[in-house]
Scaffold this motif. Structure first.
Motif, PDB file in Angstrom:
ATOM      1  N   PRO A  55     -65.214   1.222 -20.691  1.00 46.69           N
ATOM      2  CA  PRO A  55     -64.207   1.083 -21.751  1.00 46.69           C
ATOM      3  C   PRO A  55     -62.636   1.102 -21.172  1.00 46.69           C
ATOM      4  CG  PRO A  55     -64.842   3.332 -21.152  1.00 46.69           C
ATOM      5  CD  PRO A  55     -65.720   2.607 -20.352  1.00 46.69           C
ATOM      6  N   ASP A  56     -62.637   1.275 -19.924  1.00 48.31           N
ATOM      7  CA  ASP A  56     -61.180   1.257 -19.309  1.00 48.31           C
ATOM      8  C   ASP A  56     -61.281   0.902 -17.752  1.00 48.31           C
ATOM      9  OD1 ASP A  56     -61.094   3.643 -17.945  1.00 48.31           O
ATOM     10  OD2 ASP A  56     -60.980   4.325 -19.923  1.00 48.31           O
ATOM     11  N   HIS A  57     -60.159   0.379 -17.195  1.00 48.75           N
ATOM     12  CA  HIS A  57     -60.307   0.016 -15.700  1.00 48.75           C
ATOM     13  C   HIS A  57     -60.282   1.390 -14.950  1.00 48.75           C
ATOM     14  CE1 HIS A  57     -55.554   0.917 -16.622  1.00 48.75           C
ATOM     15  NE2 HIS A  57     -55.905   1.585 -15.338  1.00 48.75           N
ATOM     16  N   LYS A  58     -59.851   2.302 -15.645  1.00 39.04           N
ATOM     17  CA  LYS A  58     -60.019   3.653 -14.686  1.00 39.04           C
ATOM     18  C   LYS A  58     -61.520   3.957 -14.178  1.00 39.04           C
ATOM     19  CE  LYS A  58     -55.665   5.701 -16.294  1.00 39.04           C
ATOM     20  NZ  LYS A  58     -55.244   6.691 -17.119  1.00 39.04           N
ATOM     21  N   GLU A  59     -62.340   3.870 -15.333  1.00 42.79           N
ATOM     22  CA  GLU A  59     -63.737   4.413 -15.059  1.00 42.79           C
ATOM     23  C   GLU A  59     -64.283   2.976 -14.285  1.00 42.79           C
ATOM     24  OE1 GLU A  59     -67.700   5.153 -17.950  1.00 42.79           O
ATOM     25  OE2 GLU A  59     -65.787   5.612 -18.566  1.00 42.79           O
ATOM     26  N   MET A  60     -63.943   2.147 -14.347  1.00 41.26           N
ATOM     27  CA  MET A  60     -64.280   0.938 -13.540  1.00 41.26           C
ATOM     28  C   MET A  60     -64.169   1.060 -12.256  1.00 41.26           C
ATOM     29  SD  MET A  60     -64.111  -3.239 -14.134  1.00 41.26           S
ATOM     30  CE  MET A  60     -62.436  -3.260 -13.377  1.00 41.26           C
ATOM     31  N   LEU A  61     -62.797   1.318 -11.830  1.00 37.02           N
ATOM     32  CA  LEU A  61     -62.558   1.580 -10.514  1.00 37.02           C
ATOM     33  C   LEU A  61     -63.160   2.714  -9.859  1.00 37.02           C
ATOM     34  CD1 LEU A  61     -58.919   0.513 -10.599  1.00 37.02           C
ATOM     35  CD2 LEU A  61     -60.456  -0.580  -9.130  1.00 37.02           C
ATOM     36  N   GLU A  62     -63.582   3.796 -10.532  1.00 33.57           N
ATOM     37  CA  GLU A  62     -64.328   4.870 -10.201  1.00 33.57           C
ATOM     38  C   GLU A  62     -65.575   4.943  -9.973  1.00 33.57           C
ATOM     39  OE1 GLU A  62     -63.132   7.738 -13.184  1.00 33.57           O
ATOM     40  OE2 GLU A  62     -61.012   8.179 -12.251  1.00 33.57           O
ATOM     41  N   GLN A  63     -66.454   4.052 -10.878  1.00 34.90           N
ATOM     42  CA  GLN A  63     -67.676   3.810 -10.860  1.00 34.90           C
ATOM     43  C   GLN A  63     -67.956   2.483 -10.004  1.00 34.90           C
ATOM     44  OE1 GLN A  63     -69.782   6.103 -12.161  1.00 34.90           O
ATOM     45  NE2 GLN A  63     -68.047   7.221 -12.556  1.00 34.90           N
ATOM     46  N   GLU A  64     -67.307   1.686  -9.537  1.00 34.24           N
ATOM     47  CA  GLU A  64     -67.657   0.705  -8.819  1.00 34.24           C
ATOM     48  C   GLU A  64     -66.936   0.518  -7.353  1.00 34.24           C
ATOM     49  OE1 GLU A  64     -69.709  -1.726  -9.795  1.00 34.24           O
ATOM     50  OE2 GLU A  64     -70.106  -1.158 -11.733  1.00 34.24           O
ATOM     51  N   PRO A  65     -67.410   1.443  -6.467  1.00 34.81           N
ATOM     52  CA  PRO A  65     -66.980   1.342  -5.118  1.00 34.81           C
ATOM     53  C   PRO A  65     -66.766   0.240  -4.431  1.00 34.81           C
ATOM     54  CG  PRO A  65     -68.840   2.462  -4.901  1.00 34.81           C
ATOM     55  CD  PRO A  65     -68.648   2.167  -6.395  1.00 34.81           C
ATOM     56  N   GLU A  66     -67.921  -0.829  -4.631  1.00 37.56           N
ATOM     57  CA  GLU A  66     -67.923  -1.723  -3.792  1.00 37.56           C
ATOM     58  C   GLU A  66     -67.185  -3.157  -4.301  1.00 37.56           C
ATOM     59  OE1 GLU A  66     -71.975  -2.537  -3.373  1.00 37.56           O
ATOM     60  OE2 GLU A  66     -72.450  -0.778  -1.931  1.00 37.56           O
ATOM     61  N   LEU A  67     -66.054  -2.819  -5.336  1.00 39.37           N
ATOM     62  CA  LEU A  67     -65.381  -4.119  -5.944  1.00 39.37           C
ATOM     63  C   LEU A  67     -64.517  -4.566  -4.638  1.00 39.37           C
ATOM     64  CD1 LEU A  67     -63.905  -3.109  -9.396  1.00 39.37           C
ATOM     65  CD2 LEU A  67     -65.714  -4.839  -8.712  1.00 39.37           C
ATOM     66  N   ASP A  68     -64.500  -5.932  -4.773  1.00 40.54           N
ATOM     67  CA  ASP A  68     -63.691  -6.520  -3.686  1.00 40.54           C
ATOM     68  C   ASP A  68     -62.473  -7.112  -4.533  1.00 40.54           C
ATOM     69  OD1 ASP A  68     -65.286  -6.927  -1.256  1.00 40.54           O
ATOM     70  OD2 ASP A  68     -66.694  -7.978  -2.561  1.00 40.54           O
ATOM     71  N   ALA A  69     -62.594  -7.651  -5.752  1.00 39.79           N
ATOM     72  CA  ALA A  69     -61.315  -7.942  -6.631  1.00 39.79           C
ATOM     73  C   ALA A  69     -61.484  -7.787  -7.984  1.00 39.79           C
ATOM     74  CB  ALA A  69     -61.308  -9.514  -6.453  1.00 39.79           C
ATOM     75  N   ILE A  70     -60.391  -7.709  -8.540  1.00 42.82           N
ATOM     76  CA  ILE A  70     -60.330  -7.650 -10.003  1.00 42.82           C
ATOM     77  C   ILE A  70     -59.486  -8.946 -10.539  1.00 42.82           C
ATOM     78  CG2 ILE A  70     -59.538  -6.128 -11.913  1.00 42.82           C
ATOM     79  CD1 ILE A  70     -59.947  -3.630 -10.319  1.00 42.82           C
ATOM     80  N   VAL A  71     -60.001  -9.334 -11.691  1.00 44.14           N
ATOM     81  CA  VAL A  71     -59.154 -10.384 -12.463  1.00 44.14           C
ATOM     82  C   VAL A  71     -58.772  -9.678 -13.880  1.00 44.14           C
ATOM     83  CG1 VAL A  71     -59.284 -12.499 -13.635  1.00 44.14           C
ATOM     84  CG2 VAL A  71     -60.422 -12.088 -11.506  1.00 44.14           C
ATOM     85  N   VAL A  72     -57.298  -9.599 -13.703  1.00 44.88           N
ATOM     86  CA  VAL A  72     -56.750  -9.020 -14.898  1.00 44.88           C
ATOM     87  C   VAL A  72     -56.130  -9.941 -16.042  1.00 44.88           C
ATOM     88  CG1 VAL A  72     -54.714  -7.435 -15.626  1.00 44.88           C
ATOM     89  CG2 VAL A  72     -55.976  -7.026 -13.287  1.00 44.88           C
ATOM     90  N   SER A  73     -56.592  -9.805 -17.306  1.00 46.51           N
ATOM     91  CA  SER A  73     -56.176 -10.640 -18.204  1.00 46.51           C
ATOM     92  C   SER A  73     -55.890  -9.676 -19.607  1.00 46.51           C
ATOM     93  CB  SER A  73     -57.363 -11.662 -18.610  1.00 46.51           C
ATOM     94  OG  SER A  73     -57.467 -12.436 -17.318  1.00 46.51           O
ATOM     95  N   ILE A  74     -54.991  -9.013 -19.544  1.00 41.20           N
ATOM     96  CA  ILE A  74     -54.656  -8.010 -20.755  1.00 41.20           C
ATOM     97  C   ILE A  74     -53.138  -8.196 -21.146  1.00 41.20           C
ATOM     98  CG2 ILE A  74     -56.297  -6.324 -20.071  1.00 41.20           C
ATOM     99  CD1 ILE A  74     -54.456  -4.839 -18.570  1.00 41.20           C
TER     100      ILE A  74
END
Length: 327
Positions: A55-74
């Motif tokens: 539902p938001d970027h905070k939860e995504m960053l907390e729950q996805e420790p292996e992310l290499d990159a984020i694409v932001v279109s807001i």
């Protein structure tokens, strides 16, 4: 080849546009989507059934420790702490323009980004069109006299866009591409004076953005330019004008952002049409830069985009005060 794991924040039209490009790049795995709009989150999620939804970027960053990159279109006023959180976690960022609507937020984010040393790219995709580098090469060997930039079109059908506190206004949110390419071609601005008018569009709730404006820019290298911006056309009847004209001592360059470029002199006109595929080129460069951890592959970093934001905000300041603004 290392697989780059990407999360996406924002599932509106442009987010889905970037998603299409990402899905066409080898070695990319889109693993997560985040947005507060549940309907759009579910609809976009169907395009990548294996991706997790947040539902938001905070939860995504907390729950996805292996992310290499984020694409932001807001929308530009809703970034909040996204960039700072991503930087602290070492996650690379591809951010659609404008990066935000205040210099305070931009400078805070830049400090976090530089401290973390993450790869960043901002959506000034026009820099990735190979024809723009040919124009730049011409300018190295010829004297430009008059220069006119234009972004004259209709009002985007987005309620938040009409409010300067949310979008920054046309100069910050839309015409920013002209400002940015002029920085790319002519270097840093020294001063700007902008006038504008309202009353061309029907009244809208909370709308305080000017309908058209005219900016006169002096660059530090001595180049002068005019930038015309308008968001009032009825595009069912009128044809928009997006691009710039450069009058050299012996020729003229007419550059259309989405159509092509014309090189005109006494011998005739040489026309080079192009498709706006530079969005994909920009995304490919970002993925490659993340994989190699090589910021030099990026033509518009966050640090550079901060300078374009300062340029457009200076135009707003001149518009509001009626005075010449020094940069």
């Amino acid at each position: 080849m290392k697989t780059i794991k990407v999360g996406m924040v924002g599932c509106e039209n442009f987010g889905n546009f970037h998603l299409t490009n990402l899905l066409s790049i080898p070695g990319v795995e889109v693993v997560a989507f985040a947005t507060g709009n549940r309907e759009k989150l579910l609809a976009t999620g169907k395009r990548v059934p294996s991706a997790r939804l947040y539902p938001d970027h905070k939860e995504m960053l907390e729950q996805e420790p292996e992310l290499d990159a984020i694409v932001v279109s807001i929308t530009p006023y809703r970034h909040g702490d996204l960039e700072v959180m991503a930087a602290k976690r070492g996650v690379a960022l591809y951010i659609e323009k404008p990066i935000c609507v205040t210099m305070e937020e931009a400078e805070r984010n830049l400090a976090a980004i530089e401290q973390a040393g993450i790869i960043t790219s901002v959506g000034y995709q026009g820099r990735y069109n190979g024809e723009i580098d040919k124009v730049k090469k011409i300018l190295e060997n010829h004297t430009a006299g008059l220069v006119v930039g234009k972004w004259i079109y209709s009002v985007p059908d987005l309620p938040w866009w009409r409010t300067r506190a949310k979008s920054g206004g046309q100069l910050v949110e839309q015409c920013t591409h002209v400002f940015d390419l002029f920085r790319y071609l002519f270097g840093e601005p020294a001063s700007i004076y902008t006038v504008g008018c309202k009353g061309l569009n029907p009244p809208q709730p909370e709308a305080d953005t000017e309908d058209c404006s005219y900016s006169t820019v002096a660059f530090k290298n001595g180049q002068m330019a005019a930038i015309l911006a308008g968001c009032y056309l009825d595009t069912t009847k009128a044809v928009g004008d997006i691009g710039f004209d450069i009058y050299l001592e012996d020729s003229k360059i007419e550059y259309g952002f989405f159509t092509g470029v014309k090189y005109i002199d006494q011998s005739g006109t040489r026309e080079v049409p192009f498709e706006p595929v530079y969005h994909k080129l920009a995304m490919e460069a970002f993925v490659s830069a993340v994989r190699d951890h090589d910021q030099s592959q990026i033509k518009s970093s966050y640090a550079d985009a901060v300078k374009t934001l300062a340029f457009t905000l200076a135009a707003n300041r001149s518009l509001e005060t009626g005075t010449l603004v020094q940069l």
